[in-house]
Write a protein that holds these residues in place. Structure first.
Motif, PDB file in Angstrom:
ATOM      1  N   TYR A   1      -6.728 -16.408  -2.958  1.00 11.59           N
ATOM      2  CA  TYR A   1      -6.466 -15.825  -1.646  1.00 11.59           C
ATOM      3  C   TYR A   1      -5.099 -16.303  -1.171  1.00 11.59           C
ATOM      4  O   TYR A   1      -4.866 -17.506  -1.023  1.00 11.59           O
ATOM      5  CB  TYR A   1      -7.562 -16.248  -0.678  1.00 11.59           C
ATOM      6  CG  TYR A   1      -7.509 -15.588   0.683  1.00 11.59           C
ATOM      7  CD1 TYR A   1      -7.705 -14.221   0.828  1.00 11.59           C
ATOM      8  CD2 TYR A   1      -7.278 -16.359   1.817  1.00 11.59           C
ATOM      9  CE1 TYR A   1      -7.676 -13.620   2.078  1.00 11.59           C
ATOM     10  CE2 TYR A   1      -7.255 -15.774   3.079  1.00 11.59           C
ATOM     11  CZ  TYR A   1      -7.443 -14.404   3.200  1.00 11.59           C
ATOM     12  OH  TYR A   1      -7.412 -13.819   4.440  1.00 11.59           O
ATOM     13  N   ILE A   2      -4.184 -15.359  -0.951  1.00  5.36           N
ATOM     14  CA  ILE A   2      -2.785 -15.689  -0.649  1.00  5.36           C
ATOM     15  C   ILE A   2      -2.382 -15.030   0.666  1.00  5.36           C
ATOM     16  O   ILE A   2      -2.519 -13.810   0.827  1.00  5.36           O
ATOM     17  CB  ILE A   2      -1.855 -15.203  -1.777  1.00  5.36           C
ATOM     18  CG1 ILE A   2      -2.241 -15.878  -3.108  1.00  5.36           C
ATOM     19  CG2 ILE A   2      -0.391 -15.483  -1.452  1.00  5.36           C
ATOM     20  CD1 ILE A   2      -1.568 -15.257  -4.311  1.00  5.36           C
TER      21      ILE A   2
ATOM     22  N   PHE B   1      -2.885  -7.792  -6.363  1.00  2.00           N
ATOM     23  CA  PHE B   1      -3.862  -6.939  -5.683  1.00  2.00           C
ATOM     24  C   PHE B   1      -3.995  -7.386  -4.233  1.00  2.00           C
ATOM     25  O   PHE B   1      -4.098  -8.581  -3.939  1.00  2.00           O
ATOM     26  CB  PHE B   1      -5.228  -7.025  -6.371  1.00  2.00           C
ATOM     27  CG  PHE B   1      -5.365  -6.105  -7.548  1.00  2.00           C
ATOM     28  CD1 PHE B   1      -5.645  -4.762  -7.374  1.00  2.00           C
ATOM     29  CD2 PHE B   1      -5.202  -6.589  -8.837  1.00  2.00           C
ATOM     30  CE1 PHE B   1      -5.765  -3.902  -8.445  1.00  2.00           C
ATOM     31  CE2 PHE B   1      -5.328  -5.744  -9.929  1.00  2.00           C
ATOM     32  CZ  PHE B   1      -5.606  -4.396  -9.743  1.00  2.00           C
ATOM     33  N   PHE B   2      -3.993  -6.414  -3.343  1.00  2.00           N
ATOM     34  CA  PHE B   2      -4.159  -6.696  -1.916  1.00  2.00           C
ATOM     35  C   PHE B   2      -5.591  -7.128  -1.609  1.00  2.00           C
ATOM     36  O   PHE B   2      -6.542  -6.742  -2.300  1.00  2.00           O
ATOM     37  CB  PHE B   2      -3.844  -5.451  -1.083  1.00  2.00           C
ATOM     38  CG  PHE B   2      -2.439  -4.951  -1.230  1.00  2.00           C
ATOM     39  CD1 PHE B   2      -1.380  -5.600  -0.611  1.00  2.00           C
ATOM     40  CD2 PHE B   2      -2.167  -3.819  -1.997  1.00  2.00           C
ATOM     41  CE1 PHE B   2      -0.091  -5.133  -0.746  1.00  2.00           C
ATOM     42  CE2 PHE B   2      -0.880  -3.348  -2.131  1.00  2.00           C
ATOM     43  CZ  PHE B   2       0.163  -4.003  -1.512  1.00  2.00           C
TER      44      PHE B   2
ATOM     45  N   VAL C   1      -1.483  -9.805   2.580  1.00  2.00           N
ATOM     46  CA  VAL C   1      -2.530 -10.741   2.174  1.00  2.00           C
ATOM     47  C   VAL C   1      -3.083 -10.245   0.832  1.00  2.00           C
ATOM     48  O   VAL C   1      -3.354  -9.051   0.675  1.00  2.00           O
ATOM     49  CB  VAL C   1      -3.660 -10.835   3.215  1.00  2.00           C
ATOM     50  CG1 VAL C   1      -4.716 -11.842   2.772  1.00  2.00           C
ATOM     51  CG2 VAL C   1      -3.101 -11.212   4.581  1.00  2.00           C
ATOM     52  N   TYR C   2      -3.269 -11.176  -0.103  1.00  2.00           N
ATOM     53  CA  TYR C   2      -3.609 -10.795  -1.477  1.00  2.00           C
ATOM     54  C   TYR C   2      -4.828 -11.549  -1.973  1.00  2.00           C
ATOM     55  O   TYR C   2      -5.151 -12.634  -1.484  1.00  2.00           O
ATOM     56  CB  TYR C   2      -2.424 -11.084  -2.410  1.00  2.00           C
ATOM     57  CG  TYR C   2      -1.138 -10.433  -1.967  1.00  2.00           C
ATOM     58  CD1 TYR C   2      -0.793  -9.157  -2.408  1.00  2.00           C
ATOM     59  CD2 TYR C   2      -0.270 -11.093  -1.105  1.00  2.00           C
ATOM     60  CE1 TYR C   2       0.377  -8.552  -1.995  1.00  2.00           C
ATOM     61  CE2 TYR C   2       0.911 -10.487  -0.682  1.00  2.00           C
ATOM     62  CZ  TYR C   2       1.223  -9.221  -1.128  1.00  2.00           C
ATOM     63  OH  TYR C   2       2.367  -8.625  -0.712  1.00  2.00           O
TER      64      TYR C   2
ATOM     65  N   ASP D   1      -8.839  -7.737   4.444  1.00  2.00           N
ATOM     66  CA  ASP D   1      -7.852  -8.123   5.458  1.00  2.00           C
ATOM     67  C   ASP D   1      -7.076  -6.908   5.929  1.00  2.00           C
ATOM     68  O   ASP D   1      -6.774  -6.770   7.132  1.00  2.00           O
ATOM     69  CB  ASP D   1      -6.886  -9.177   4.885  1.00  2.00           C
ATOM     70  CG  ASP D   1      -7.510 -10.549   4.809  1.00  2.00           C
ATOM     71  OD1 ASP D   1      -7.444 -11.283   5.809  1.00  2.00           O
ATOM     72  OD2 ASP D   1      -8.071 -10.910   3.752  1.00  2.00           O
ATOM     73  N   TRP D   2      -6.732  -6.024   4.996  1.00  2.00           N
ATOM     74  CA  TRP D   2      -5.964  -4.834   5.373  1.00  2.00           C
ATOM     75  C   TRP D   2      -6.748  -3.983   6.366  1.00  2.00           C
ATOM     76  O   TRP D   2      -6.182  -3.498   7.354  1.00  2.00           O
ATOM     77  CB  TRP D   2      -5.616  -4.023   4.113  1.00  2.00           C
ATOM     78  CG  TRP D   2      -4.901  -2.745   4.433  1.00  2.00           C
ATOM     79  CD1 TRP D   2      -3.591  -2.584   4.779  1.00  2.00           C
ATOM     80  CD2 TRP D   2      -5.486  -1.436   4.478  1.00  2.00           C
ATOM     81  NE1 TRP D   2      -3.305  -1.260   5.012  1.00  2.00           N
ATOM     82  CE2 TRP D   2      -4.463  -0.530   4.850  1.00  2.00           C
ATOM     83  CE3 TRP D   2      -6.762  -0.940   4.251  1.00  2.00           C
ATOM     84  CZ2 TRP D   2      -4.677   0.833   4.977  1.00  2.00           C
ATOM     85  CZ3 TRP D   2      -6.984   0.427   4.364  1.00  2.00           C
ATOM     86  CH2 TRP D   2      -5.941   1.289   4.732  1.00  2.00           C
ATOM     87  N   ARG D   3      -8.029  -3.823   6.128  1.00  2.00           N
ATOM     88  CA  ARG D   3      -8.856  -3.007   7.030  1.00  2.00           C
ATOM     89  C   ARG D   3      -8.954  -3.618   8.426  1.00  2.00           C
ATOM     90  O   ARG D   3      -9.228  -2.935   9.396  1.00  2.00           O
ATOM     91  CB  ARG D   3     -10.247  -2.829   6.425  1.00  2.00           C
ATOM     92  CG  ARG D   3     -10.251  -1.969   5.154  1.00  2.00           C
ATOM     93  CD  ARG D   3     -11.660  -1.716   4.644  1.00  2.00           C
ATOM     94  NE  ARG D   3     -11.609  -1.040   3.352  1.00  2.00           N
ATOM     95  CZ  ARG D   3     -11.722  -1.664   2.177  1.00  2.00           C
ATOM     96  NH1 ARG D   3     -11.898  -2.987   2.140  1.00  2.00           N
ATOM     97  NH2 ARG D   3     -11.661  -0.984   1.044  1.00  2.00           N
ATOM     98  N   GLN D   4      -8.722  -4.948   8.491  1.00  2.00           N
ATOM     99  CA  GLN D   4      -8.734  -5.622   9.782  1.00  2.00           C
ATOM    100  C   GLN D   4      -7.335  -5.749  10.386  1.00  2.00           C
ATOM    101  O   GLN D   4      -7.125  -6.461  11.359  1.00  2.00           O
ATOM    102  CB  GLN D   4      -9.357  -7.023   9.622  1.00  2.00           C
ATOM    103  CG  GLN D   4     -10.826  -6.980   9.195  1.00  2.00           C
ATOM    104  CD  GLN D   4     -11.395  -8.367   8.952  1.00  2.00           C
ATOM    105  OE1 GLN D   4     -11.226  -9.260   9.791  1.00  2.00           O
ATOM    106  NE2 GLN D   4     -12.056  -8.555   7.818  1.00  2.00           N
TER     107      GLN D   4
END
Length: 267
Positions: free
Chosen positions: A137-138, A170-171, A183-184, A175-178
């Motif tokens: 998790y990055i 890979f994303f 963030v990866y 996190d993207w949906r939030q």
């Protein structure tokens, strides 16, 4: 011509530090005499040895090897050392040729990247792509650099040339949906197609692609644009989107020059 030379003169003439000259004396390779003031004096015999030391050190011969050679110098030993020199020179030539190939690939990659137009959506067809990866998790760019280095260390034998290696991530879609960008969930290298060892495969097929330039903070918006384009073109998204780094901090420290590709598998 003088028969004897002081340590400072020898150091300047051969470009060898005085500490090294004293070390050669400790090893028993050089045998300077002393004048009435205790200063070291080197004769012409010492000078021929320094020529040999200089040439063999340039080829990374150890001082132990050099001493053994000088202690038993003969035609047979000279032929042996010349054969070793020849082998080492060939090795260095091959290393330089490899380095030249790497540089040429870097130049070609940068020249090709300069012709890429950001913001253009295209569908590309790829064969199966074998990859190695680290799942982590990055949330920061500094963490990304560390994980890339960690992945390279793990697979250095397969990826000797990190500068030209295709690197991707890979994303984290949760996190993207939030609403959180950049963030990866994992980092990966795309390997040569015949790589024997790999962690997963990017399946063969069509991928919707778009490049963007500049900060990674905009990738959340770019993901949305790619997904919108897929929907508009009637394409079904069959995998998670990921980034590939065409130009990153391996090539430039200027963020505005970064060039990144987003791909997502479609049908």
């Amino acid at each position: 011509m003088k028969n004897y030379y002081k340590i400072g003169e020898i150091s300047k003439l051969y470009g060898i530090g005085t500490d090294s000259l004293r070390y050669y004396e400790e090893l028993g390779i050089l045998h300077p005499k002393r004048d009435s003031n205790g200063y070291r004096l080197y004769n012409l015999k010492d000078m021929y040895k320094l020529n040999i030391i200089r040439d063999l050190r340039l080829l990374d011969f150890s001082m132990v090897q050099i001493k053994e050679y000088l202690d038993g110098q003969s035609i047979a030993n000279t032929l042996k050392i010349l054969e070793e020199e020849q082998s080492l020179l060939q090795q260095k030539i091959e290393e330089l040729q490899t380095r030249q190939t790497i540089i040429r690939r870097q130049m070609a990659a940068l020249q090709a990247a300069s012709s890429i137009q950001p913001g253009i959506f295209t569908v590309k067809c790829f064969p199966a792509r074998r990859c190695v990866q680290i799942s982590q998790y990055i949330t920061r760019d500094e963490e990304m650099d560390f994980v890339i280095k960690k992945l390279h260390k793990k697979h250095e034998s397969m990826v000797p040339d990190l500068a030209n290696q295709t690197v991707g991530a890979f994303f984290s879609m949760d996190d993207w949906r939030q609403g959180r960008s950049n963030v990866y969930q994992s980092v990966f290298f795309v390997l040569e197609h015949d790589a024997a060892e790999y962690d997963f495969v990017l399946p063969s097929g069509n991928y919707l692609s778009c490049f963007y330039q500049g900060s990674y903070q905009q990738n959340g918006q770019k993901i949305q644009e790619v997904l919108n384009c897929a929907a508009k073109q009637g394409l079904t998204v069959t995998g998670d989107p990921f980034e590939l780094y065409e130009i990153d901090n391996r090539y430039t420290a200027r963020e505005e020059e970064f060039l990144t590709e987003i791909q997502v598998r479609v049908s």
